[in-house]
Design an enzyme around this catalytic site. Sequence first.
Site, PDB file in Angstrom:
ATOM      1  N   GLU A   1     -16.702  -3.448   5.065  1.00 28.79           N
ATOM      2  CA  GLU A   1     -15.511  -4.194   4.659  1.00 28.79           C
ATOM      3  C   GLU A   1     -15.644  -5.658   5.073  1.00 28.79           C
ATOM      4  O   GLU A   1     -16.043  -5.969   6.196  1.00 28.79           O
ATOM      5  CB  GLU A   1     -14.256  -3.619   5.329  1.00 28.79           C
ATOM      6  CG  GLU A   1     -13.986  -2.162   5.029  1.00 28.79           C
ATOM      7  CD  GLU A   1     -13.414  -1.930   3.645  1.00 28.79           C
ATOM      8  OE1 GLU A   1     -12.574  -2.746   3.204  1.00 28.79           O
ATOM      9  OE2 GLU A   1     -13.798  -0.925   3.019  1.00 28.79           O
TER      10      GLU A   1
ATOM     11  N   LYS B   1      -9.661   2.576  10.094  1.00 28.05           N
ATOM     12  CA  LYS B   1      -9.765   2.221   8.675  1.00 28.05           C
ATOM     13  C   LYS B   1      -9.484   0.724   8.534  1.00 28.05           C
ATOM     14  O   LYS B   1      -8.357   0.279   8.718  1.00 28.05           O
ATOM     15  CB  LYS B   1      -8.772   3.024   7.838  1.00 28.05           C
ATOM     16  CG  LYS B   1      -8.824   2.712   6.351  1.00 28.05           C
ATOM     17  CD  LYS B   1      -7.788   3.521   5.591  1.00 28.05           C
ATOM     18  CE  LYS B   1      -7.813   3.162   4.107  1.00 28.05           C
ATOM     19  NZ  LYS B   1      -7.381   1.766   3.877  1.00 28.05           N
TER      20      LYS B   1
ATOM     21  N   CYS C   1       7.633 -26.519 -10.135  1.00 27.66           N
ATOM     22  CA  CYS C   1       7.774 -27.974 -10.114  1.00 27.66           C
ATOM     23  C   CYS C   1       6.872 -28.557 -11.195  1.00 27.66           C
ATOM     24  O   CYS C   1       5.705 -28.178 -11.309  1.00 27.66           O
ATOM     25  CB  CYS C   1       7.385 -28.538  -8.752  1.00 27.66           C
ATOM     26  SG  CYS C   1       7.302 -30.341  -8.708  1.00 27.66           S
TER      27      CYS C   1
ATOM     28  N   CYS D   1       3.256 -34.148  -7.245  1.00 28.66           N
ATOM     29  CA  CYS D   1       3.979 -33.498  -6.146  1.00 28.66           C
ATOM     30  C   CYS D   1       3.041 -33.318  -4.949  1.00 28.66           C
ATOM     31  O   CYS D   1       1.949 -32.754  -5.098  1.00 28.66           O
ATOM     32  CB  CYS D   1       4.516 -32.142  -6.600  1.00 28.66           C
ATOM     33  SG  CYS D   1       5.330 -31.195  -5.291  1.00 28.66           S
TER      34      CYS D   1
ATOM     35  N   ASP E   1       0.830  -1.210   0.000  1.00 32.68           N
ATOM     36  CA  ASP E   1       0.000   0.000   0.000  1.00 32.68           C
ATOM     37  C   ASP E   1       0.860   1.253   0.000  1.00 32.68           C
ATOM     38  O   ASP E   1       0.560   2.241  -0.686  1.00 32.68           O
ATOM     39  CB  ASP E   1      -0.902   0.016   1.235  1.00 32.68           C
ATOM     40  CG  ASP E   1      -2.081  -0.927   1.096  1.00 32.68           C
ATOM     41  OD1 ASP E   1      -2.157  -1.590   0.051  1.00 32.68           O
ATOM     42  OD2 ASP E   1      -2.900  -0.993   2.019  1.00 32.68           O
TER      43      ASP E   1
ATOM     44  N   TYR F   1       2.249   1.916  -3.426  1.00 33.82           N
ATOM     45  CA  TYR F   1       1.185   2.401  -4.305  1.00 33.82           C
ATOM     46  C   TYR F   1       0.852   3.857  -3.985  1.00 33.82           C
ATOM     47  O   TYR F   1       0.720   4.692  -4.883  1.00 33.82           O
ATOM     48  CB  TYR F   1      -0.061   1.531  -4.154  1.00 33.82           C
ATOM     49  CG  TYR F   1      -1.215   1.975  -5.031  1.00 33.82           C
ATOM     50  CD1 TYR F   1      -1.386   1.446  -6.304  1.00 33.82           C
ATOM     51  CD2 TYR F   1      -2.120   2.947  -4.601  1.00 33.82           C
ATOM     52  CE1 TYR F   1      -2.432   1.862  -7.118  1.00 33.82           C
ATOM     53  CE2 TYR F   1      -3.164   3.371  -5.400  1.00 33.82           C
ATOM     54  CZ  TYR F   1      -3.309   2.820  -6.658  1.00 33.82           C
ATOM     55  OH  TYR F   1      -4.336   3.246  -7.471  1.00 33.82           O
TER      56      TYR F   1
ATOM     57  N   LYS G   1     -14.909  11.618   9.053  1.00 35.88           N
ATOM     58  CA  LYS G   1     -16.103  11.962   8.290  1.00 35.88           C
ATOM     59  C   LYS G   1     -16.856  13.094   8.991  1.00 35.88           C
ATOM     60  O   LYS G   1     -16.962  13.096  10.223  1.00 35.88           O
ATOM     61  CB  LYS G   1     -17.058  10.762   8.183  1.00 35.88           C
ATOM     62  CG  LYS G   1     -16.468   9.487   7.642  1.00 35.88           C
ATOM     63  CD  LYS G   1     -17.493   8.365   7.748  1.00 35.88           C
ATOM     64  CE  LYS G   1     -16.930   7.033   7.338  1.00 35.88           C
ATOM     65  NZ  LYS G   1     -17.889   5.932   7.565  1.00 35.88           N
TER      66      LYS G   1
END
Length: 794
Positions: free
Chosen positions: A219, A162, A475, A480, A73, A76, A335
Amino acid sequence: MEEDLFSLAAGKQPSQQATNETAPRAGEARENAGTDHPGNAEDPAHRRIDYLRSELRRHNRLYYEQAEPEISDAEYDALFLELEKLEKAHPELSDPDSPTRRVGGAPLQGFNQIRHAVPMLSIDDIFEQRDAPVPDEELAEFYHKLSRALQTENVPVSVEPKIDGVALSIMYRNGKLAYAATRGDGDVGDDVTANVRTIRSVPLTLPPGAPPVLEVRGEVFMPNEAFAKLNEERDADGLPAFANPRNATAGTLKQLDPRQVAARPLAFLAHGLGAYEGPELRDAKDFWNMLRHCGIPCNEPVYYTDSLESTRQAVRDIDRLRHTLPYGTDGAVIKISSTATREALGATARAPRWAAAYKFPPEQKETTLLNIVVQVGRTGVLTPVAELQPVLLSGSTVARATLHNQDEIDRKDVRIGDTVLVEKAGEIIPAVLKVNLSKRPQDARPYSILEATKGLCPACGNPIMKEEGKVAWRCTNFTCPAQAVTGITHFCSRSALDVESIGSSVAEALRSSGLASSALDLFSLMPDQLANLNLGTPEEPRRYGEKNARKALDALQNARGLPLERWLIAFGIPLVGEVVAKALADTHPDLKHVADSPYLRDIVRLDELVEQAAKTNPNTRENKKAVKEGALSAEAVQERHQELMEEIDRLTAPYLATGYLRKNTAKFSYGSEIGVAAAKSLRSFFASAAGNHTMDVLHRLGINPQSQSYRASLLEIPAGSLSGKTFVITGTLSHPRDYFEQLIASHGGKATGAISKSTSCLLAGNGGGSKRDKALKLGVPVISEEDFYKMIGN
């Protein structure tokens, strides 16, 4: 933005329609990556802006659509901030499709799409810069901007953690969950209702008195303890750990099988409101009280402040508390509390003007890299992991960090014994940022995965390979043990042997119970073993059941008689997909002939001969120089080159005669889809211990898959009505996508996933807006299902 705030506060509000019209549609930013802008393309600022836009679009696609971010983050955010500053300094280079004006990624093709009743916007970030001379400078700037817009010194706001999760919108109508959708591009998201219904913290019905229309924004996340337990289980199974809870959450939420979602411990917390019809909500307190009455889990704690200083204090309190919260958080959301004021301030195309996300700087510390171990993932990818001297970082002790791949190790020049700077920015496994070269031990040597593993898979001892143009070592062993779950799931997939009732959750249960360590073990299962398989937990068992067991065993019995190409796909051999498997079936009567194929041998040998002939060509500059300097004999070079050319002629003559090989000047092309890379991969597989074991097991089971399309004469495959045409499929059609892909292939055409200028047609059903838009832009014909059937004479 200040002028907009002042005009809005004075009562000049843009209409919702105007806001929507400025918002870009799904995929536009990526498709317009090369859009020309006014200004000099040679100007450094112009070049840097173009580069940043391109990079941010790429990372948006990785983050929002593929759930596979490459950067943290913090990295970015640094790119995003740099682009914002450059765009402000160069308004002449403004672009409405810039990533700074967008919300997220396009909806996935695997889900139906839902248009949000109210646009689902993002929130602008403000940052606490590390070692900044003025603390909380951007926070103060945001607060003062609100004060000026509202013409009051003290602005009542709410402050909450957040959540580092995946944005979700849940719509309730008349007290019942109607649908759930991801953010998508802000206007249209993926319909993940079936998956969200499996999340235990999401109520499916609301109590009496709930608003008749309630769209909750929040979220989805994986709690820290559950995530740590999941990674411990993966570590015990020899699987690589997930990088962070958000990646695990995003990947889980976008599974097409809700049963796989139900097996993962996801949770949901609400923090915002979309569409709403009900009693008036005057402020944030009313909103939170309404959610609690409805039994919807809420983000907590929430602080209510009315001054800059008290807002700063609330942010500091959340910073202190965040490591004790059950989920990951990297900031605080501020907010405006009043609903009326929020409506007055409105939003840009990307984000509301009345909110901001204050981002805490990621914590960094130096530690010693003690060792590098190589883990084998469930898809066979080898991942190098740094073992670190344990260090306390962001409230937890960390001792490992992923190094991603060999290219990343080389780029950062990471060596065992180095002192490295690690960062934990919402990452459970931290990132290695850089090496402190001043502290490097004298005996530190460059690290090579190939050298460290001796070219063999750490999990099974079979050869590893790296495909041309790829960064990952892999592989190649179909059996496997580290790949058991993925191998079994792929083996049973629709395009392979179509054992519908065995998906990844059943495969995981088979592996963990010891009933199947590879796909071929499925043929040894007894009905009672499968029926009693526990798909739940020891505390809450859930049997697979007799009905499912019989269904799976019947499908496995049916698989014995499936055609050769389906079995070749089922083995999961690198570079052997549906097209190559079909070409192999056209040129070989059964699996045993593929395993010992002269054709594959000759393709590989021809590639070696052509390479050797190029090196011995007497007309090359290097050979002329060597002859002139006496290092080589002209006669010897000519003789060896002639020998190689004669061997090439002998090898290629029969294939040139049948059309399965074509020669254009000195180059060869293949009449089938079996190229050099696929031939090498097949030869490597069947020559390996894993390949020999596979053939032995199939022999004991009495299985030797037969081709239904073998042409003994090796003649050119007849051209069909779609020969030479390339199709892309989008939208909802009357049959599944693979049905049309098979139809296209059977008539000589080819189906791909991406629109380009070389695409012949876009076969479009309902939906599929972004691909349809791109097709029209590129001049690619868009045809309906009815048009398609006419093309193939049906």
